[in-house]
Design an enzyme around this catalytic site. Sequence first.
Site, PDB file in Angstrom:
ATOM      1  N   ASN A   1       0.858  -1.191   0.000  1.00 17.07           N
ATOM      2  CA  ASN A   1       0.000   0.000   0.000  1.00 17.07           C
ATOM      3  C   ASN A   1       0.897   1.244   0.000  1.00 17.07           C
ATOM      4  OD1 ASN A   1      -1.422   2.254   1.060  1.00 17.07           O
ATOM      5  ND2 ASN A   1      -3.061   0.904   1.744  1.00 17.07           N
TER       6      ASN A   1
ATOM      7  N   ASP B   1      -0.120   4.490  -0.091  1.00 17.45           N
ATOM      8  CA  ASP B   1      -0.799   5.732   0.323  1.00 17.45           C
ATOM      9  C   ASP B   1       0.129   6.697   1.055  1.00 17.45           C
ATOM     10  OD1 ASP B   1      -3.098   4.486  -0.557  1.00 17.45           O
ATOM     11  OD2 ASP B   1      -3.943   4.181   1.437  1.00 17.45           O
TER      12      ASP B   1
ATOM     13  N   HIS C   1      -5.585   3.731  -1.741  1.00 15.28           N
ATOM     14  CA  HIS C   1      -6.900   4.106  -1.212  1.00 15.28           C
ATOM     15  C   HIS C   1      -7.186   5.547  -1.605  1.00 15.28           C
ATOM     16  CE1 HIS C   1      -9.518   4.463   2.736  1.00 15.28           C
ATOM     17  NE2 HIS C   1     -10.199   4.748   1.647  1.00 15.28           N
TER      18      HIS C   1
ATOM     19  N   GLU D   1      -8.675   0.660  -3.242  1.00 16.50           N
ATOM     20  CA  GLU D   1      -9.439   0.725  -1.993  1.00 16.50           C
ATOM     21  C   GLU D   1     -10.321   1.956  -2.011  1.00 16.50           C
ATOM     22  OE1 GLU D   1      -7.893   0.990   2.051  1.00 16.50           O
ATOM     23  OE2 GLU D   1      -6.438  -0.462   1.358  1.00 16.50           O
TER      24      GLU D   1
ATOM     25  N   THR E   1      -6.861   6.518  10.169  1.00 24.02           N
ATOM     26  CA  THR E   1      -6.758   5.401   9.233  1.00 24.02           C
ATOM     27  C   THR E   1      -8.043   4.593   9.348  1.00 24.02           C
ATOM     28  OG1 THR E   1      -5.414   3.488   8.592  1.00 24.02           O
ATOM     29  CG2 THR E   1      -5.549   3.966  10.953  1.00 24.02           C
TER      30      THR E   1
ATOM     31  N   HIS F   1      -3.615  -4.548   7.703  1.00 28.72           N
ATOM     32  CA  HIS F   1      -3.720  -3.358   8.565  1.00 28.72           C
ATOM     33  C   HIS F   1      -2.795  -3.488   9.760  1.00 28.72           C
ATOM     34  CE1 HIS F   1      -5.152   0.380  10.224  1.00 28.72           C
ATOM     35  NE2 HIS F   1      -5.748   0.580   9.069  1.00 28.72           N
TER      36      HIS F   1
HETATM   37  N1  PXP Z   1      -5.846  -3.104   3.995  1.00 31.36           N
HETATM   38  C1  PXP Z   1      -6.785  -2.135   4.059  1.00 31.36           C
HETATM   39  C2  PXP Z   1      -8.155  -2.454   3.600  1.00 31.36           C
HETATM   40  C3  PXP Z   1      -6.450  -0.841   4.520  1.00 31.36           C
HETATM   41  O1  PXP Z   1      -7.394   0.108   4.595  1.00 31.36           O
HETATM   42  C4  PXP Z   1      -5.121  -0.564   4.868  1.00 31.36           C
HETATM   43  C5  PXP Z   1      -4.726   0.805   5.293  1.00 31.36           C
HETATM   44  O2  PXP Z   1      -4.935   1.717   4.274  1.00 31.36           O
HETATM   45  C6  PXP Z   1      -4.183  -1.606   4.770  1.00 31.36           C
HETATM   46  C7  PXP Z   1      -4.581  -2.867   4.357  1.00 31.36           C
HETATM   47  C8  PXP Z   1      -2.758  -1.394   5.119  1.00 31.36           C
HETATM   48  O3  PXP Z   1      -2.625  -1.018   6.445  1.00 31.36           O
HETATM   49  P1  PXP Z   1      -1.245  -0.460   6.952  1.00 31.36           P
HETATM   50  O4  PXP Z   1      -0.974   0.790   6.189  1.00 31.36           O
HETATM   51  O5  PXP Z   1      -1.475  -0.223   8.398  1.00 31.36           O
HETATM   52  O6  PXP Z   1      -0.208  -1.509   6.668  1.00 31.36           O
END
Ligand code: PXP
Length: 247
Positions: free
Chosen positions: A10, A12, A46, A73, A103, A197
Amino acid sequence: MSKSLRLGVNIDHVATIRNARGSAYPDPLRAALLAQEAGAEGITAHLREDRRHIRDADIAALRAGIAVPLNFEMAATEEMQAIALATRPHAVCLVPEKREERTTEGGLDVAGDDSRLAAYIAPLRDAGARVSMFIGHDARQIAASARIGAAVVELHTGHYCDLHYEGRFAERDAELEALREGAAYAHSLGLEVHAGHGLTFDTVAPIAAIPEIRELNIGHFLIAEAVFIGLAPAIGEMRRLMDAARA
Ligand code: PXP
């Protein structure tokens, strides 16, 4: 059961850093390409309603620029559905979104909104997207996800990770057991199981060892660790820990 476990990265938080200064860098696409080269099997981004990190132009650039699947996302809004239908990502992961949260705090309430969500995901499925529900390990939410026709559930590992870092190990282990049971139940209903997450080098192994899980999505820790050791080594180490847990 398949041994293979994909890593989705991810990106983001690369956009979060860029936006903090209103600069053109660091570029999320550059991070995605580096992640892809370092072994990421997917890129997750996302697009939040408030565009606090990823922007519309990032989604378009990622879609055009990466070779691995894009996991888009988004919240289940009409605006995002239109963007997803225009973007045609490999996967769409529906998440709950609250403006005030830092978050994604909890899972989606699929059971409480099942008829709307069934209608909402139908055009996305028709457009060929693998639709995923980001939910807790609760059996009701898992069953509802299967019922509305989702292909995938992504189990929220944030609480498990929080309990680990708070040193509440008995509760962490109970949460882990609930995640294991949730993964087995989802798999038994024909759902593909993902998780993510809050995962870190310290917390990934027990999750990666759950045999039904096919994909982990990890962002914040990898970008944070990249400050110290670089993005490719951080991804490489995460991949190594996942493989070791799976072996
Ligand atoms: N999966 C989803 C659906 C999420 O919303 C997020 C956070 O944007 C993640 C995974 C990844 O989480 P983290 O950034 O804490 O590793």
